[in-house]
Design a protein around this motif. Structure first.
Motif, PDB file in Angstrom:
ATOM      1  N   SER A   1       0.658  -1.367  -0.305  1.00 28.91           N
ATOM      2  CA  SER A   1       0.083  -0.126   0.356  1.00 28.91           C
ATOM      3  C   SER A   1       0.906   1.604   0.094  1.00 28.91           C
TER       4      SER A   1
ATOM      5  N   GLN B   1      -7.231   0.078  -0.078  1.00 30.54           N
ATOM      6  CA  GLN B   1      -7.301  -0.592   0.703  1.00 30.54           C
ATOM      7  C   GLN B   1      -8.889  -0.911   1.369  1.00 30.54           C
TER       8      GLN B   1
ATOM      9  N   ASP C   1      -6.040  -1.422  -4.391  1.00 26.99           N
ATOM     10  CA  ASP C   1      -5.842  -2.094  -3.875  1.00 26.99           C
ATOM     11  C   ASP C   1      -6.179  -3.385  -3.344  1.00 26.99           C
TER      12      ASP C   1
ATOM     13  N   GLY D   1      -3.054  -2.492   6.462  1.00 22.88           N
ATOM     14  CA  GLY D   1      -4.707  -3.120   6.219  1.00 22.88           C
ATOM     15  C   GLY D   1      -4.172  -4.685   6.948  1.00 22.88           C
TER      16      GLY D   1
HETATM   17 MG   LIG Z   1      -1.775  -2.518   2.320  1.00 19.81          MG
END
Ligand SMILES: [Mg+2]
Ligand SMILES: Nc1ncnc2c1ncn2[C@@H]1O[C@H](COP(=O)(O)OP(=O)(O)OP(=O)(O)O)[C@@H](O)[C@H]1O
Ligand SMILES: Nc1ncnc2c1ncn2[C@@H]1O[C@H](COP(=O)(O)OP(=O)(O)OP(=O)(O)O)[C@@H](O)[C@H]1O
Ligand SMILES: [Mg+2]
Lengths: 321, 274, 279, 279, 274
Positions: B62, B98, B174, E152
């Motif tokens: 990310s 994300q 993402d 995440g």
């Molecule tokens: Mg990520």
């Protein structure tokens, strides 16, 4: 040079904004009488009342041009002028201090006690004045100093903020005594179980007698721009002062309805007596009285010489005497 | 030195890749200490390529997309877009983040319509394109719902629709299909490939599903765990057009999957099993 | 053609150095920024003061605005004779007590009404009603009930603070993520736990905004009650100066007030900074 | 043993009915709730008024607190002779203008400082300084600069509102999710778009809390400036009554103020409700 | 009538299932209209079962878990827990939510320690158990980081750790491994199964990965799209203990996978491909 022309000048319904305190105060009796007796109409002047909180607001409003004239104490005027304020007193409405000193019944001196005794009775007490530096504060300090006490040490001076606040403070017992004008003095005495021990208007304090106390004040700006309307206004005030002085009972009857519901007959009568006693024969400013007022300020502030001359202008009242 | 050449069809301009990480490093200043998330990374994505990125959780994928989008400044090196260093938000890319960054006070329709609105697309055309897009992601009928009223997968689909609707030059995605059931996932993969084939957008696509990476990508970049480096950069030579429904049965599919798995495995092995 | 390069082995030792360099640069940049900010502030203040000093007596009558030099002189006098200290202490005492009590009450009532909907629905109009009373007009009643001393001032000040903190705490409590609350409840959090571990931290920004709002107002509250009724304090000093047309004195008192407000605000910011490190 | 059952076919038509029933029940429940809330409020008011009426003249001196019946009588008089209407209009005009101008300025400056860090860092101390000035003490200067008419009142009122709205807007702008802003920037949003489409909506709760705070204070601001200097308005009425020891008059004026504050607050709530439907 | 009997080993009490949906319906009141998310659902989960739930995105899976947790009240019918209707937050369950509901102002360590803190576990024991858990989910070394500083997938792992750490009687997990790379995913699946085998907790596990469902579950419930019903309820008869690494090669695995896929397919077919 054009005094003669000024004397005969008349007004044509011009408007003057007059500052006054909202307090239930007979201090403005002259202005009320001028209105009620039609003197303002006679002079063809339209006086619009603007109510203001206190001395400093009044003088600021004058300087800012929000109002053209106001009724206030000469002590305030002379103090401000000596600090550089562009103000001038142009008429006299009282020549005697009208404050009352009230005190809790159990601390009060015997009835009919003289000034000295009454002031000494305040020793060690908490004494209410309306606002620090205000007329009531100055009066108290003057009297206390005159009797050889130190106002900052021998008693504690408490500012309450105003008439109703003084009444509240006395009623609650936050203070033991107070300095305030009638009728608040009587109302406070009644609400708080005390008595009015000293009525300055009755002449008990010679040093506060025959001094310029209540005045009509204007700003130099208005003086320059609205000379003629001011002249008309002062003439109306002069007529009213003379009427009160010469016909006190009738004048009292004339004003009584205005204070209906705000004070009892007894309170009004007592207050009116104070007003009559302090009202001069005419609105003319007497230089000697102005000088005496300046001396008063000197004593109170202890800040050196106070110049009274700059603070008043007799040209408006000269030809009235 | 592991400098590799990747044969890619840079159709329009061939002088420079569209996206280029020039020895990029990212060091995060943490609460107590700082640490290196990305370490001296050099990758380039040519125009029109569908580039998939896989790598262990927390390795910095990310972070890379954020740099291309200009939302994050590299601590070292330069990220170049179309030859120039990225400075500030890069409005030439579309980004499916994300996390679903929807505007909670806007209905689904107005969320998806936002980029069109910002580009001054007329009301009528906007409504048409938005409805078409909602239909595509299976959210027809939810146009007036607010994000709060959607399920996790539905929110993610709205984010996807919002990016596809304005057909940006580059699509950064993402894990766009992470929260979806496998069926819907396949359908959307298919749609994405079709859109890509039509618009020839450049795509950088992060996924955790190796199969997805092989099925969709022209190339798969495998990253190591922190500090992150490229451990494998593989061109996927399955010919186009591909059918995402049947590509899994292509003989090369299994081999590629195996190869990627092998590259990725050492990166995680032992972790957590200790 | 595109080129992909892995990390060059020669630079394997980079991170440690890089960290060092990075940290140094960052610190340098932030120090430079702070210098620019402070310089700009100083220049602004200097400009205002310069204009004031130059204009006073030339284009403006010093009776109304005094001048910086006179104000400084007055402050020096007050500092010398103890006036400043005694009155500042008096005001600060009232302010500190009022601020503490009012803010505490605001936080407590804010959280209560913010999380108990029925109470909030019933009481909101009353809160608004009480808040819309002009406290100045109620001065006689205040004096009657609470007297003129410290007590009266504290009541007035805390009333002023209460509402500011209350409204913001209330909004913050309402703004708490219900999902988070739900999840924490599942873990076994009772009413108290939820309040302490979720609602309060999540409302921190709100509460601090309320507190920050309340700082100047508490000072104003204390001063106003001194202006109306008192025998000491900065408000008393201010009123005395105003009533005796001592403009330098008025401004000197105001300068002290402003300095006090700034110092307290810095303290609140620091507290917020410590608590919001996670942001 | 556990039992799993699919939907019974016989109930295939359920949803439509269920919806109906559900909606009806919900409406009924919420109506019942509102009735309970309003009843509780009425009872509370009745209790206070009853206690006041009964206590006045028996355990409390009516000189200070008057009594509900007298206040109602006074209101009736004022309503009859036009006093009420004229003075309410005067105050409301000042308040409305001041509230609008002050809140607008607060929102604009709040957003500006909230999103431009340098400006915020430089100016914050000045904002605090100005806000910590006791406006009452500045009344003389206000009178000097802006006069006693509408202008002075409006300036005072807007100053009061400004700070309340400013602080909250500022906090709200700072609280905006930077990730959201970033994503919207990528879509091509300029400064203006970001402000209008992201920062403002996301700060809505904050702004409304500020506005709600400002409602009573704007009223108080207008009234206070009328109390210090004026020739009309509810503050004037209040001060005149207080100075003439007319307690019924004071309370009557206060009742009008409270009613005005409540009405405006309801308007703000409604506005917020409309805007925050998404919550 | 499709009332099916499921043979499950309710070890402790056999008189009633631990979790029971008794003709439950959920109708959401939307901004403009209201709609039926769940329609007359009847499912029961016996004590100790590992029950997987699959179904299309937006069909109401999270809604069901919310009901068991007592965070949502059904519009119709009753959700019973251990025989009694669920009323208010059900503190006997641990819930790994779909969104990572971490407390942003607490460090990772203090987030994971929260349930222990709430249960009055002493400081020392807490630290020990938290560290062990962080190690398990591969986050050793991130104890002092704040959620904002995590990726995440890392956040999702913290949520998982926070639930596992206090070993609740029931674990509700909503796509706990959705955001993780396949390797880490397998490792954590393995860990979860081990923990489950040791504690014999009851697990309701939502996933989009049919393979995961088969590998982990005693039973898989397949739900239809809205209004959601149970279209298949399948007991997974692969014997325990299972090895998640090799279970995919079990002959029954492919068949079960196929069966589930077939059950799920009509639910999504045609959607989005129009
Ligand atoms: Mg990520
Ligand atoms: N704001 C931040 N402050 C400090 N550290 C951060 C921050 N953002 C990310 N990191 C760290 O950088 C590393 C990479 O994060 P990133 O989000 O890029 O991972 P990722 O590859 O996307 O992982 P995932 O697959 O789990 O989403 C992580 O170890 C994370 O802890
Ligand atoms: N608060 C709400 N208000 C209105 N509708 C809602 C709300 N929450 C969920 N829904 C609707 O209920 C349906 C089921 O939602 P749920 O979150 O249970 O789906 P899900 O099966 O968990 O989906 P996913 O796999 O995408 O997470 C969705 O269609 C959603 O639109
Ligand atoms: Mg879900």
């Amino acid at each position: 040079g054009d005094t003669a022309a000024d004397a005969v000048s008349t007004c044509h319904g011009q408007t003057l904004n007059i500052g006054a305190s909202t307090a239930a105060n007979l201090q403005y009796s002259a202005a009320y009488v001028a209105d009620k007796k039609g003197y303002l109409k006679e002079e063809k002047i339209n006086a619009k009342t603007v109510e203001l909180g206190g001395g400093s607001e009044t003088l600021q409003a004058l300087a800012g041009g929000s109002i053209d004239a106001a009724a206030t104490t000469f002590a305030a005027v002379v103090t401000a002028v000596n600090k550089g304020a562009p103000l001038v007193a142009i008429a006299s409405t009282a020549n005697r201090n009208t404050a009352d000193i009230g005190i809790r019944s159990d601390k009060a001196p015997a009835a009919g006690a003289d000034l000295e005794t009454a002031i000494r009775a305040l020793k060690g007490l908490r004494v209410a004045v309306t606002s620090p530096g205000s007329g009531s504060d100055q009066t108290l300090r003057y009297l206390v100093k005159s009797s050889g006490l130190d106002p900052d040490k021998d008693l504690s001076i408490v500012a309450t903020g105003g008439a109703s606040e003084t009444v509240a403070a006395f009623a609650r017992g936050s203070v033991d005594a107070f300095v305030i004008g009638p009728p608040a003095s009587y109302i406070a005495a009644e609400q708080g179980d005390g008595e009015v021990a000293l009525k300055l208007a009755s002449g008990v304090a010679p040093s506060l007698d025959n001094l310029l106390y209540g005045t009509i004040v204007t700003s130099e700006r208005t003086l320059a721009e609205k000379r003629n309307p001011l002249r008309c206004y002062v003439r109306a005030i002069d007529k009213a002062v003379r009427y009160i002085h010469d016909h006190p009972a009738e004048a009292g009857d004339l004003l009584r309805p205005q204070f209906e519901g705000q004070m009892s007959d007894r309170q009004f009568a007592l207050s009116w007596t104070s007003i009559v006693q302090s009202t001069p024969a005419s609105a003319a400013i007497v230089p000697a009285e102005a000088l005496k007022a300046a001396k008063f300020v000197e004593v109170v502030t202890g800040a050196g010489r106070i110049d009274a001359e700059k603070a008043y202008d007799t040209t408006f009242t000269k030809d009235l005497t | 030195m592991n400098v590799m050449a990747v044969g890619a069809d840079s159709e329009r301009r061939t002088d420079h890749p569209l996206i280029e990480f020039d020895h990029v490093g990212m060091i995060y200043q943490g609460a107590r200490q700082s640490f290196v998330a990305v370490d001296d990374l050099a990758v380039a994505v040519p125009r029109g390529q569908f580039c998939c990125v896989v790598g262990p959780s927390g390795c910095g994928k990310s972070t890379l997309l954020n740099m291309v989008a200009g939302l994050l400044e590299p601590s070292r090196g330069t990220v170049r877009y179309d030859g120039a260093p990225v400075q500030g938000p890069n409005t030439r890319v579309g980004y499916v983040t994300q996390k679903d960054n929807l505007l909670p006070w806007r209905s689904v329709r107005r969320n998806v319509g936002l980029p069109l609105e910002l580009r001054g697309v007329g009301k009528r055309e906007r409504a048409e394109r938005v409805d078409q897009m909602l239909d595509l992601v299976g959210l027809a009928g939810f146009g007036d719902a607010y994000p709060r009223e959607l399920s996790g997968g539905m929110r993610k689909r709205v984010t996807l629709a919002r990016t596809l609707v304005y057909e940006p030059e580059v699509i950064l995605a993402d894990e766009p299909f992470g929260a979806l059931d496998s069926q819907l996932r396949t359908v959307l993969q298919d749609q994405l490939v079709r859109i890509w084939e039509r618009t020839r957008a450049t795509v950088v696509f992060i996924t955790h599903d190796l199969g997805e990476a092989v099925a969709l990508g022209d190339r798969v970049v495998v990253m190591s765990s922190r500090p992150s480096r490229v451990v494998l950069d593989r061109t996927i030579d399955i010919p186009r057009p591909r059918d995402v429904f049947s590509v899994r049965f292509d003989p090369r599919f299994a081999a590629l999957h195996e190869e990627l798995w092998a590259a990725l495995s050492p990166e995680i092995e032992g972790r957590g099993r200790a | 053609m595109s080129v992909i390069a892995g990390p060059m082995e020669a630079e394997a030792a980079m991170p440690a150095e890089a960290l060092e360099a990075d940290g140094r640069e960052r610190r340098l940049r932030s120090r430079r920024y702070r210098i620019v900010v402070i310089t700009t502030r100083v220049l602004l203040v200097a400009a205002v003061l310069g204009f004031w000093q130059a204009g006073s007596g030339t284009i403006i009558n010093p009776f109304w605005v005094s001048s910086p030099s006179r104000i400084v002189a007055r402050l020096a006098t007050w500092l010398g004779d103890g006036t400043l200290w005694a009155n500042t202490v008096a005001t600060l005492t009232a302010m500190a007590l009022g601020f503490t009590l009012g803010s505490l009450a605001g936080v407590v009532v804010g959280f209560t009404l913010g999380r108990v909907r029925f109470l909030a629905d019933v009481l909101t109009p009353f809160v608004i009603a009480v808040n819309s009373l002009p406290k100045l007009a109620l001065a006689p009643l205040f004096i009657l009930w609470f007297g003129i001393g410290l007590q009266g001032k504290v009541v007035m000040t805390s009333l002023v603070c209460f509402f500011l903190v209350f409204y913001n705490t209330f909004a913050g409590a309402r703004d708490t993520d219900d999902e988070l609350l739900g999840v924490v409840s599942l873990m076994g959090a009772g009413r108290r736990d939820r309040l302490i571990k979720v609602i309060i931290p999540s409302s921190a920004t709100w509460i601090f905004t309320g507190l920050r709002l309340a700082v100047p107002y508490s000072l104003v509250g204390a001063v106003v009650s001194e202006i109306t009724a008192s025998s000491e304090g900065l408000g008393h000093l201010l009123k005395t100066s105003a009533n005796t047309f001592d403009t330098a004195g008025s401004f000197a008192a105001i300068v002290v007030l402003v300095v006090v407000a700034l110092v307290i605000n810095i303290a609140v910011s620091k507290a917020e900074g410590l608590i919001s490190r996670w942001k």
